[in-house]
Design an enzyme around this catalytic site. Structure first.
Site, PDB file in Angstrom:
ATOM      1  N   THR A   1       0.864  -1.187   0.000  1.00  0.00           N
ATOM      2  CA  THR A   1       0.000   0.000   0.000  1.00  0.00           C
ATOM      3  C   THR A   1       0.897   1.232   0.000  1.00  0.00           C
ATOM      4  OG1 THR A   1      -0.165   0.041   2.417  1.00  0.00           O
ATOM      5  CG2 THR A   1      -1.904  -1.128   1.253  1.00  0.00           C
ATOM      6  N   GLY A   2       0.548   2.188  -0.837  1.00  0.00           N
ATOM      7  CA  GLY A   2       1.406   3.367  -0.972  1.00  0.00           C
ATOM      8  C   GLY A   2       1.216   4.351   0.172  1.00  0.00           C
TER       9      GLY A   2
ATOM     10  N   SER B   1       5.183  -1.379  -1.687  1.00  0.00           N
ATOM     11  CA  SER B   1       4.694  -0.625  -2.845  1.00  0.00           C
ATOM     12  C   SER B   1       5.782   0.246  -3.457  1.00  0.00           C
ATOM     13  CB  SER B   1       3.541   0.280  -2.391  1.00  0.00           C
ATOM     14  OG  SER B   1       3.259   1.250  -3.375  1.00  0.00           O
TER      15      SER B   1
ATOM     16  N   LEU C   1       5.637  -3.351  -8.337  1.00  0.00           N
ATOM     17  CA  LEU C   1       6.016  -2.372  -9.355  1.00  0.00           C
ATOM     18  C   LEU C   1       4.807  -1.718 -10.015  1.00  0.00           C
ATOM     19  CD1 LEU C   1       8.412  -1.195 -11.108  1.00  0.00           C
ATOM     20  CD2 LEU C   1       7.764  -2.933 -12.788  1.00  0.00           C
ATOM     21  N   TYR C   2       4.762  -0.384  -9.935  1.00  0.00           N
ATOM     22  CA  TYR C   2       3.928   0.394 -10.851  1.00  0.00           C
ATOM     23  C   TYR C   2       4.854   0.745 -11.997  1.00  0.00           C
ATOM     24  CZ  TYR C   2      -0.068   1.064  -7.708  1.00  0.00           C
ATOM     25  OH  TYR C   2      -1.172   0.870  -6.928  1.00  0.00           O
TER      26      TYR C   2
ATOM     27  N   THR D   1       2.002  -4.749 -10.798  1.00  0.00           N
ATOM     28  CA  THR D   1       0.567  -4.455 -10.688  1.00  0.00           C
ATOM     29  C   THR D   1       0.015  -4.100 -12.063  1.00  0.00           C
ATOM     30  OG1 THR D   1       0.748  -3.767  -8.399  1.00  0.00           O
ATOM     31  CG2 THR D   1      -1.131  -2.903  -9.619  1.00  0.00           C
TER      32      THR D   1
ATOM     33  N   LYS E   1       0.046  -8.813 -10.321  1.00  0.00           N
ATOM     34  CA  LYS E   1      -0.960  -8.477  -9.292  1.00  0.00           C
ATOM     35  C   LYS E   1      -2.141  -7.778  -9.964  1.00  0.00           C
ATOM     36  CE  LYS E   1      -1.542  -5.828  -4.995  1.00  0.00           C
ATOM     37  NZ  LYS E   1      -2.466  -4.758  -5.306  1.00  0.00           N
TER      38      LYS E   1
ATOM     39  N   HIS F   1      -7.463  -5.059  -6.145  1.00  0.00           N
ATOM     40  CA  HIS F   1      -6.902  -3.847  -5.556  1.00  0.00           C
ATOM     41  C   HIS F   1      -7.773  -3.368  -4.384  1.00  0.00           C
ATOM     42  CE1 HIS F   1      -3.611  -1.127  -7.217  1.00  0.00           C
ATOM     43  NE2 HIS F   1      -3.955  -0.490  -6.117  1.00  0.00           N
TER      44      HIS F   1
ATOM     45  N   ARG G   1     -10.361  -1.125  -5.743  1.00  0.00           N
ATOM     46  CA  ARG G   1      -9.822   0.169  -6.191  1.00  0.00           C
ATOM     47  C   ARG G   1      -9.298   0.117  -7.622  1.00  0.00           C
ATOM     48  NH1 ARG G   1      -8.222   2.877  -1.230  1.00  0.00           N
ATOM     49  NH2 ARG G   1      -6.310   3.807  -2.033  1.00  0.00           N
TER      50      ARG G   1
ATOM     51  N   ASP H   1      -5.797 -11.543  -2.543  1.00  0.00           N
ATOM     52  CA  ASP H   1      -6.153 -10.530  -1.542  1.00  0.00           C
ATOM     53  C   ASP H   1      -7.476  -9.886  -1.927  1.00  0.00           C
ATOM     54  OD1 ASP H   1      -5.899  -8.214  -3.252  1.00  0.00           O
ATOM     55  OD2 ASP H   1      -3.798  -7.953  -2.736  1.00  0.00           O
TER      56      ASP H   1
ATOM     57  N   GLY I   1     -10.456  -7.833   0.603  1.00  0.00           N
ATOM     58  CA  GLY I   1     -11.592  -8.074   1.492  1.00  0.00           C
ATOM     59  C   GLY I   1     -11.348  -9.063   2.606  1.00  0.00           C
TER      60      GLY I   1
ATOM     61  N   ARG J   1     -10.526 -10.364   6.090  1.00  0.00           N
ATOM     62  CA  ARG J   1     -10.535  -9.754   7.417  1.00  0.00           C
ATOM     63  C   ARG J   1     -10.477 -10.783   8.542  1.00  0.00           C
ATOM     64  NH1 ARG J   1      -9.651  -6.450   4.317  1.00  0.00           N
ATOM     65  NH2 ARG J   1     -10.805  -4.588   3.738  1.00  0.00           N
TER      66      ARG J   1
ATOM     67  N   ARG K   1      -6.104  -2.960   3.971  1.00  0.00           N
ATOM     68  CA  ARG K   1      -6.628  -1.955   4.907  1.00  0.00           C
ATOM     69  C   ARG K   1      -6.493  -2.328   6.383  1.00  0.00           C
ATOM     70  NH1 ARG K   1      -9.991  -1.992   0.578  1.00  0.00           N
ATOM     71  NH2 ARG K   1     -10.308  -0.061  -0.575  1.00  0.00           N
TER      72      ARG K   1
HETATM   73  C1  FNR Z   1      -3.603  -0.198  -1.992  1.00  0.00           C
HETATM   74  N1  FNR Z   1      -3.230  -1.193  -2.905  1.00  0.00           N
HETATM   75  C2  FNR Z   1      -2.076  -1.036  -3.646  1.00  0.00           C
HETATM   76  N2  FNR Z   1      -1.706  -1.994  -4.530  1.00  0.00           N
HETATM   77  C3  FNR Z   1      -0.567  -1.875  -5.241  1.00  0.00           C
HETATM   78  O1  FNR Z   1      -0.254  -2.766  -6.022  1.00  0.00           O
HETATM   79  N3  FNR Z   1       0.250  -0.795  -5.048  1.00  0.00           N
HETATM   80  C4  FNR Z   1      -0.066   0.213  -4.191  1.00  0.00           C
HETATM   81  O2  FNR Z   1       0.675   1.179  -4.030  1.00  0.00           O
HETATM   82  C5  FNR Z   1      -1.281   0.113  -3.476  1.00  0.00           C
HETATM   83  N4  FNR Z   1      -1.670   1.094  -2.621  1.00  0.00           N
HETATM   84  C6  FNR Z   1      -2.795   0.955  -1.861  1.00  0.00           C
HETATM   85  C7  FNR Z   1      -3.136   1.942  -0.943  1.00  0.00           C
HETATM   86  C8  FNR Z   1      -4.255   1.782  -0.131  1.00  0.00           C
HETATM   87  C9  FNR Z   1      -4.592   2.829   0.863  1.00  0.00           C
HETATM   88  C10 FNR Z   1      -5.044   0.603  -0.252  1.00  0.00           C
HETATM   89  C11 FNR Z   1      -6.231   0.384   0.637  1.00  0.00           C
HETATM   90  C12 FNR Z   1      -4.707  -0.368  -1.169  1.00  0.00           C
HETATM   91  C13 FNR Z   1      -3.997  -2.447  -3.004  1.00  0.00           C
HETATM   92  C14 FNR Z   1      -3.473  -3.478  -2.013  1.00  0.00           C
HETATM   93  O3  FNR Z   1      -2.232  -3.958  -2.382  1.00  0.00           O
HETATM   94  C15 FNR Z   1      -4.409  -4.683  -1.893  1.00  0.00           C
HETATM   95  O4  FNR Z   1      -4.635  -5.224  -3.167  1.00  0.00           O
HETATM   96  C16 FNR Z   1      -5.746  -4.339  -1.227  1.00  0.00           C
HETATM   97  O5  FNR Z   1      -5.572  -3.400  -0.193  1.00  0.00           O
HETATM   98  C17 FNR Z   1      -6.372  -5.593  -0.651  1.00  0.00           C
HETATM   99  O6  FNR Z   1      -7.668  -5.347  -0.230  1.00  0.00           O
HETATM  100  P1  FNR Z   1      -8.082  -4.992   1.275  1.00  0.00           P
HETATM  101  O7  FNR Z   1      -7.407  -5.965   2.202  1.00  0.00           O
HETATM  102  O8  FNR Z   1      -7.654  -3.578   1.523  1.00  0.00           O
HETATM  103  O9  FNR Z   1      -9.560  -5.158   1.252  1.00  0.00           O
END
Ligand code: FNR
Length: 419
Positions: free
Chosen positions: A136-137, A164, A186-187, A213, A291, A315, A318, A346, A348, A350, A370
């Protein structure tokens, strides 16, 4: 019949909203924030409204959800909104939770589960738990120690951490804090030279796996974030320079020293193709995983293209609001892959029972995003530690209760689709 639960949950939230008054509306003080409403039972049912009942210390938490309202209280509304947000109508975000209702566990009795081994091995490295830390970034949005705190927490339970590209701390600093190699997400960015520089950096830092990703292709409509941002009294421009991608990346130290000229917007990789991934293969010895795979067709293509594995992920709702949970898609993806490469998942997750369902379907590990950010925002490193401990313990208990002595023993016979 799940409707009454939804009604009860919504009603309680509505009452809490009223009780919260203008303060809650401004985001300054949360009524119970809780996750996006879903058809699942409210995890904090009967919790009295108001902030007096929020947990005061990580050890008070009885489940991961209890960290969220504390994190909300501690975190600026714009940052909390960034984390909580899905896209558009947030159908996928809710589906990620509701999806677990489509599957039931199938416990086997009399298996002597007095000893349970929850460890997993991925590319020759053993981790004590099948639960991994998703990339997560910008973790400093939630705590000044950001990804370093997360790494130290992951180290305690020997969890895999995937870092990230957009982390605030660099891959070198986080590897040091974790005390063992981490994987690098990697982005790719629209310019291959940028991807190449990031790949070289991650490889030099000792990362054994590159997680590319593939589901951040276009811009995204994060309405929850936009709405909460309106209530934030701080000036975003004081910290965020949105005038260019290079400015945006000032505090994302993996980009240090990389020429980012010509990259605009959020740096989405809309030109990413199977060919790009082949080019990556030519420049690194790291294993390469994708991913963001959500269909059996793409999973099959990934195997055909010689990828080393996939992370089934939307994501966390997202990527795009396409409406399906990863747990729902997982069985057909596992079937399409036919054991040619590891599949992890991944979005959801919990509860330990969520993880056990996916592991029984054939996933080799399960990621959380999260929940550890809630822990981080609530209590820093100790919060993340406790979140990981709770999911770890719940997973172990669910394995034991189902009659599985090891993750390998969790086979599809332990889970069934609800009728
Ligand atoms: C992410 N996710 C994410 N994925 C990725 O490949 N690079 C990133 O920088 C980020 N950044 C990021 C920020 C935030 C705030 C969230 C919530 C998510 C996605 C992350 O790797 C993952 O796929 C999800 O968070 C998994 O879902 P849950 O557990 O948040 O429901």
């Amino acid at each position: 019949m799940t409707t009454p639960i939804v009604r009860a949950t919504s009603r309680r939230r509505f009452l809490q909203y009223l009780a919260g008054g203008p303060l809650a509306a401004s985001g300054a003080l949360s009524a119970y924030a809780a996750e996006t409403p879903s058809k699942l039972p409210d995890p904090m049912i009967w919790a009295p409204p108001g902030s007096g009942d929020l947990i005061k210390s990580p050890k008070d938490a009885i489940n991961v959800f209890e960290f969220e309202p504390v994190a909300r209280q501690n975190t600026p509304p714009a940052h909390f909104g960034y984390m909580a947000s899905g896209l558009d109508d947030e159908v996928t975000l809710r589906a990620n939770r509701d999806g677990f209702l489509k599957f039931q566990l199938n416990p086997h009795r009399l298996n002597d589960v007095s000893k349970v081994d929850t460890s997993v091995e991925l590319f020759g490295t053993k981790y004590d738990s099948p639960i991994f830390v998703c990339p997560t970034g910008g973790n400093q949005f939630f705590h000044p120690d950001g990804e370093v705190a997360v790494a130290k927490a992951a180290r305690v339970g020997n969890h895999l951490q995937i870092l990230s590209t957009s982390s605030n701390y660099s891959v070198e600093d986080v590897t040091k804090a974790r005390g063992a190699p981490i994987w690098f997400q990697l982005y790719a960015s629209p310019r291959f030279e940028v991807a190449q520089a990031l790949i070289k950096r991650a490889e030099a830092a000792g990362c054994p796996v590159l997680m590319v990703t593939v589901d951040r292709i276009a811009g995204r409509n994060q309405e929850t974030m936009f709405r909460l941002r309106r209530t934030d009294t701080r000036e975003c421009a004081d910290c965020h320079d949105r005038s260019s991608f290079a400015g945006r990346s000032v505090r994302r130290h993996n980009y240090d020293g990389i020429d980012l000229s010509g990259i605009t917007g959020g740096g989405e990789s809309s030109n990413l193709s199977w060919d790009t991934v082949k080019r990556m293969r030519d420049i690194t010895r790291m294993k390469i995983m994708l991913k963001g795979i959500v269909t059996a067709e793409d999973a099959d293509l990934a195997a055909q293209n010689g990828l080393d594995g996939i992370l089934v992920s939307n994501h966390g709702g997202r990527g795009e609001d396409y409406g399906r949970s990863t747990i729902d898609a997982l069985p057909e993806i596992i079937a399409a892959v036919k054991g040619r490469m590891p599949v992890i998942v991944d979005s959801g997750f919990r509860r330990g029972t969520d993880a056990v369902k996916a592991l029984a379907m054939g996933a080799q590990a399960v990621g959380i995003g999260r929940p550890y950010l809630w822990g981080l925002g609530a209590f820093g490193q100790e919060g993340v530690e406790r979140v990981l401990e709770i999911v770890r313990t719940e997973t172990r208990t669910a394995m034991q209760q189902c009659g599985a002595r090891s993750v390998k023993e969790l086979t599809p016979g332990f889970v069934r689709r609800a009728t």
